[in-house]
Design a protein around this motif. Structure first.
Motif, PDB file in Angstrom:
ATOM      1  N   SER A  42       0.824  -1.200   0.000  1.00 16.03           N
ATOM      2  CA  SER A  42       0.000   0.000   0.000  1.00 16.03           C
ATOM      3  C   SER A  42       0.862   1.254   0.000  1.00 16.03           C
ATOM      4  O   SER A  42       0.602   2.201  -0.748  1.00 16.03           O
ATOM      5  CB  SER A  42      -0.925  -0.011   1.220  1.00 16.03           C
ATOM      6  N   SER A  43       1.906   1.276   0.829  1.00 16.13           N
ATOM      7  CA  SER A  43       2.818   2.417   0.885  1.00 16.13           C
ATOM      8  C   SER A  43       3.538   2.595  -0.443  1.00 16.13           C
ATOM      9  O   SER A  43       3.707   3.712  -0.930  1.00 16.13           O
ATOM     10  CB  SER A  43       3.836   2.239   2.005  1.00 16.13           C
ATOM     11  N   LEU A  45       2.512   1.662  -3.447  1.00 19.11           N
ATOM     12  CA  LEU A  45       1.577   2.147  -4.451  1.00 19.11           C
ATOM     13  C   LEU A  45       1.256   3.624  -4.243  1.00 19.11           C
ATOM     14  O   LEU A  45       1.157   4.399  -5.189  1.00 19.11           O
ATOM     15  CB  LEU A  45       0.304   1.314  -4.454  1.00 19.11           C
ATOM     16  N   PHE A  46       1.096   4.034  -2.994  1.00 18.73           N
ATOM     17  CA  PHE A  46       0.814   5.431  -2.700  1.00 18.73           C
ATOM     18  C   PHE A  46       1.976   6.308  -3.126  1.00 18.73           C
ATOM     19  O   PHE A  46       1.789   7.361  -3.738  1.00 18.73           O
ATOM     20  CB  PHE A  46       0.535   5.632  -1.200  1.00 18.73           C
ATOM     21  N   TYR A  47       3.190   5.869  -2.848  1.00 16.41           N
ATOM     22  CA  TYR A  47       4.384   6.645  -3.185  1.00 16.41           C
ATOM     23  C   TYR A  47       4.485   6.862  -4.704  1.00 16.41           C
ATOM     24  O   TYR A  47       4.790   7.949  -5.161  1.00 16.41           O
ATOM     25  CB  TYR A  47       5.631   5.934  -2.673  1.00 16.41           C
ATOM     26  N   PHE A  48       4.251   5.843  -5.483  1.00 14.28           N
ATOM     27  CA  PHE A  48       4.402   5.938  -6.925  1.00 14.28           C
ATOM     28  C   PHE A  48       3.153   6.489  -7.621  1.00 14.28           C
ATOM     29  O   PHE A  48       3.190   6.753  -8.814  1.00 14.28           O
ATOM     30  CB  PHE A  48       4.807   4.594  -7.527  1.00 14.28           C
ATOM     31  N   GLN A  49       2.082   6.664  -6.889  1.00 11.86           N
ATOM     32  CA  GLN A  49       0.859   7.225  -7.468  1.00 11.86           C
ATOM     33  C   GLN A  49       0.986   8.735  -7.601  1.00 11.86           C
ATOM     34  O   GLN A  49       0.390   9.323  -8.480  1.00 11.86           O
ATOM     35  CB  GLN A  49      -0.331   6.870  -6.583  1.00 11.86           C
ATOM     36  N   THR A  50       1.746   9.369  -6.714  1.00  9.01           N
ATOM     37  CA  THR A  50       1.854  10.831  -6.744  1.00  9.01           C
ATOM     38  C   THR A  50       3.005  11.307  -7.589  1.00  9.01           C
ATOM     39  O   THR A  50       3.833  10.621  -8.014  1.00  9.01           O
ATOM     40  CB  THR A  50       2.029  11.385  -5.313  1.00  9.01           C
TER      41      THR A  50
END
Length: 50
Positions: A42-43, A45-50
């Motif tokens: 989850s971390s 995916l969140f990091y690479f989503q922004t």
């Protein structure tokens, strides 16, 4: 339908006893490991989503 490259790589690693975690002493230790892994993903995916 054929297995993806990721699936085939994981199967090959498992056959060679690589990237294998366990055995777990209890259901709760297995769930703790799964929760930690899910949190990591989850971390990531969140990091690479922004």
């Amino acid at each position: 339908m054929t297995p993806s490259d990721v699936t085939l790589t994981a199967m090959e690693a498992a056959e060679n006893s690589q990237d294998i975690y366990g055995p777990f002493d209890s259901d709760s230790s297995l769930m703790d490991a799964l929760d930690a892994y899910a949190s990591l993903i989850s971390s990531f995916l969140f990091y690479f989503q922004t």
